[in-house]
Design an enzyme around this catalytic site. Structure first.
Site, PDB file in Angstrom:
ATOM      1  N   ASN A  37      -3.701 -11.656   5.133  1.00 23.52           N
ATOM      2  CA  ASN A  37      -2.473 -11.018   4.268  1.00 23.52           C
ATOM      3  C   ASN A  37      -1.424 -10.355   4.985  1.00 23.52           C
ATOM      4  OD1 ASN A  37      -1.121 -10.001   1.649  1.00 23.52           O
ATOM      5  ND2 ASN A  37      -2.606  -8.479   1.983  1.00 23.52           N
ATOM      6  N   HIS A  97      -4.304  -6.592  -5.341  1.00 18.41           N
ATOM      7  CA  HIS A  97      -4.007  -5.414  -4.311  1.00 18.41           C
ATOM      8  C   HIS A  97      -3.547  -4.469  -4.275  1.00 18.41           C
ATOM      9  CE1 HIS A  97      -2.591  -4.588   0.022  1.00 18.41           C
ATOM     10  NE2 HIS A  97      -3.614  -5.129   0.425  1.00 18.41           N
ATOM     11  N   GLU A 108      -1.246  -2.185  -3.310  1.00 18.28           N
ATOM     12  CA  GLU A 108       0.113  -1.976  -3.086  1.00 18.28           C
ATOM     13  C   GLU A 108       0.328  -2.689  -4.099  1.00 18.28           C
ATOM     14  OE1 GLU A 108       0.383  -4.181   1.264  1.00 18.28           O
ATOM     15  OE2 GLU A 108      -0.625  -2.339   1.799  1.00 18.28           O
TER      16      GLU A 108
HETATM   17  P1  PGA Z   1      -5.242  -3.521   6.571  1.00 18.35           P
HETATM   18  O1  PGA Z   1      -4.658  -4.339   5.760  1.00 18.35           O
HETATM   19  O2  PGA Z   1      -5.790  -4.965   7.652  1.00 18.35           O
HETATM   20  O3  PGA Z   1      -3.667  -3.746   7.856  1.00 18.35           O
HETATM   21  O4  PGA Z   1      -5.825  -2.749   6.758  1.00 18.35           O
HETATM   22  C1  PGA Z   1      -5.569  -5.101   4.151  1.00 18.35           C
HETATM   23  C2  PGA Z   1      -5.619  -4.613   3.232  1.00 18.35           C
HETATM   24  O5  PGA Z   1      -3.933  -4.019   2.767  1.00 18.35           O
HETATM   25  O6  PGA Z   1      -5.235  -6.279   2.941  1.00 18.35           O
END
Ligand code: PGA
Length: 264
Positions: free
Chosen positions: A8, A94, A96
């Site tokens: 991602n 997700h 976010e």
């Molecule tokens: P990270 O993100 O590996 O930077 O912790 C994972 C994600 O948000 O899918």
């Protein structure tokens, strides 16, 4: 079960040139790798270009999609468009997207259904916000069960047994995402992943039956890197990884994919 590792990239990198370079470096880095499917999810603008460089074992996916097929939805991209340019998967739900763009379980459910209808694989991200309490033995614990239950059942509402085959669940505890914390007492452990996986399978079994639960892939995501990837797979029994930060480094990500493949 064949492992799956999903990159991602989030809103990175900032130029097409860098995106092509990263994509090609990872592709070179994992050449000849067996028993692991690799999917790169770049920002939308790079997708059609990178899709042309992809293959069955080294595919591309979207980080999001809208639930309508087409129409007056300024700024949106639909599942059918992603499918048309050669995406195999789309990440839905997700944390976010929930935090910055107000996605609710209801919106996520609509996105899941429309992506599955168009034949896209769905990487459904679920996970609790906090890990802020201790159990009776003084070990870190977290309120994962009610949250995961609500997120999974909400996202899969109205999804038939036949369509469920297109879903992969990524357990991504919000507290572990982007923390870079890999070895303090607060870091995610293989036990955390294992218990979340069992719980996810229980929810699927309750709603769809044991056979479907057995077939469901459960990935782990949250501060994964080349040092901890293997233990999440081996000890945590994750069926793959959803990788954020570490996927922007071709050597790091290739090393992670390799360490998973040698476990398969
Ligand atoms: P990270 O993100 O590996 O930077 O912790 C994972 C994600 O948000 O899918």
């Amino acid at each position: 079960m064949k492992k799956l590792i999903v990159a991602n990239w989030k809103m990175n990198p900032t130029s097409l040139k860098e995106a092509e370079k990263l994509f090609n470096s990872v592709k070179d880095g994992v050449r000849g790798i067996k028993n692991v499917e690799i999917v790169i999810c770049p920002p939308f603008v790079y997708l059609p270009i990178l899709a042309r460089l992809s293959s069955e074992a080294f595919g591309v996916g979207g980080q999001n999609c809208y639930f309508e097929k087409s129409g007056t939805y300024t700024g949106e991209v639909s599942a059918v468009m992603l499918r048309d340019i050669g995406c195999k998967y789309v990440i839905v739900g997700h944390s976010e997207r929930k935090k910055h763009f107000g996605e609710t379980n209801d919106i996520i459910n609509k996105k899941v259904r429309s992506a599955l209808k168009e034949g896209l694989g769905v990487v459904l991200a679920v996970g609790e916000e906090n890990r802020d309490s201790f159990d009776s033995k003084g070990r870190w614990t977290h309120e994962l069960d009610p949250v995961l239950l609500e997120q999974i059942e909400g996202a899969l509402k109205g999804v038939s047994k036949a369509r469920l085959a297109g879903v992969v669940i990524a357990y991504e505890p919000v507290w572990a995402i982007g923390s870079g914390d890999t070895d303090s007492e607060k870091a995610a452990t293989p036990d955390d992943i294992f218990s979340a996986k069992l719980f996810i399978k229980k929810v699927i079994a309750k709603n769809y039956g044991r056979k479907e639960a057995e077939k469901m892939k459960v990935l782990y995501g949250g501060s994964t890197d080349r040092k901890n990837a293997r233990k999440f797979i081996e000890d945590g029994q994750a069926d793959g990884l959803l990788v954020g930060g570490a996927s922007l480094d071709a050597d790091e990500f290739s090393a992670m994919a390799k360490s998973i493949s040698s476990h398969s």
